[in-house]
Design an enzyme around this catalytic site. Sequence first.
Site, mmCIF file in Angstrom:
data_model
loop_
_atom_site.group_PDB
_atom_site.id
_atom_site.type_symbol
_atom_site.label_atom_id
_atom_site.label_comp_id
_atom_site.label_asym_id
_atom_site.label_seq_id
_atom_site.Cartn_x
_atom_site.Cartn_y
_atom_site.Cartn_z
ATOM 1 N N ARG A 1 -17.499 10.487 -76.313
ATOM 2 C CA ARG A 1 -17.095 9.630 -77.438
ATOM 3 C C ARG A 1 -18.046 8.439 -77.463
ATOM 4 N NH1 ARG A 1 -14.127 5.102 -78.170
ATOM 5 N NH2 ARG A 1 -12.716 4.995 -79.946
ATOM 6 N N LYS B 1 -18.986 0.272 -72.824
ATOM 7 C CA LYS B 1 -17.948 -0.392 -72.008
ATOM 8 C C LYS B 1 -18.566 -1.347 -71.002
ATOM 9 C CE LYS B 1 -14.281 2.742 -73.157
ATOM 10 N NZ LYS B 1 -13.440 3.885 -72.835
HETATM 11 N N1 PMM Z 1 -11.952 4.521 -75.299
HETATM 12 C C1 PMM Z 1 -11.604 3.725 -76.312
HETATM 13 C C2 PMM Z 1 -10.819 4.212 -77.390
HETATM 14 N N2 PMM Z 1 -10.419 5.499 -77.418
HETATM 15 N N3 PMM Z 1 -10.361 7.620 -76.430
HETATM 16 C C3 PMM Z 1 -10.667 8.440 -75.417
HETATM 17 N N4 PMM Z 1 -10.227 9.712 -75.425
HETATM 18 N N5 PMM Z 1 -11.410 8.010 -74.345
HETATM 19 C C4 PMM Z 1 -11.864 6.729 -74.264
HETATM 20 O O1 PMM Z 1 -12.521 6.398 -73.254
HETATM 21 C C5 PMM Z 1 -11.545 5.825 -75.307
HETATM 22 C C6 PMM Z 1 -10.769 6.325 -76.396
HETATM 23 C C7 PMM Z 1 -12.018 2.275 -76.314
HETATM 24 O O2 PMM Z 1 -13.255 2.082 -76.911
HETATM 25 P P1 PMM Z 1 -13.506 1.400 -78.368
HETATM 26 O O3 PMM Z 1 -12.749 0.079 -78.394
HETATM 27 O O4 PMM Z 1 -14.958 1.252 -78.450
HETATM 28 O O5 PMM Z 1 -12.983 2.321 -79.420
#
Ligand code: PMM
Length: 264
Positions: free
Chosen positions: A240, A204
Amino acid sequence: MGVLNVTPDSFSDGGKWASTDAAIAHALALTGEGADLIDVGGESTRPGAGRVSPAEEQSRIIPVITELARQGLRISVDTLNSGTAAAAAAAGASVINDVSGGLADPVMASVAADSGLTYVAMHWRGHARKMDALARYGDVVADVRAELSARVEALTEAGVLRGNIVLDPGLGFSKLPEHNWQLLAHLTSFADLGLPVMVGASRKRFLAGALPADVGLSERDLPTAVVSVLAAQAGAWAVRVHDVAATRTALNVLALVDSATMEL
Ligand code: PMM
């Protein structure tokens, strides 16, 4: 938790795993690197992203989930949509990961309740197009904690078992860089709510603060792995991440130090 974005437009890996075969191969690779859970998403939540229809979302991810579940992998479905959550549960997913904590779809709580699955409720204030404008807090830790507690109330009233809920402070979602660092500094305040906590810092924007200017996104995997250690030390249930191998190595170091501490 390894990230599998089956999307053309996610911010760090958009398009890489958009075909069913590529997605399945990547999930198997992440599992080989040490992921215990694969988080499959078909709609990008990056700031500014537009919505995808549930039919399109499901056509991206359901064949992938079906095959991975058949091969015995533990799957989480990253969705805002109750219909997609129900379809994923039927296809063999064991976790529903809803970045809106049930706020985006009024039917999500009852689908989560009926499924009996683990349900991740992330802190969320609005859809991707407007989320940056909603990053206003008095005390970010107290505010996020209170808003998550309110979600737990609403979810349990709708029939979700308290014991099935996991909380996530939602790094990067309606958060300025300083908010993300403050939340990381106070992760134990969330653990104090008595529910498991997960953390999604991977790649991020705020991590750029720990790096020299103008380095690429993949350079964020090292600070991500460091955050994984900090989250584990604060008792997190899951982190994650895109780069599972780096986080696995970082957590191995922590486990070795922890076991050496106990030997004395
Ligand atoms: N961040 C993203 C997507 N899904 N789910 C949870 N539980 N927590 C998060 O911080 C989160 C998520 C965004 O990241 P990406 O675009 O790399 O998937």
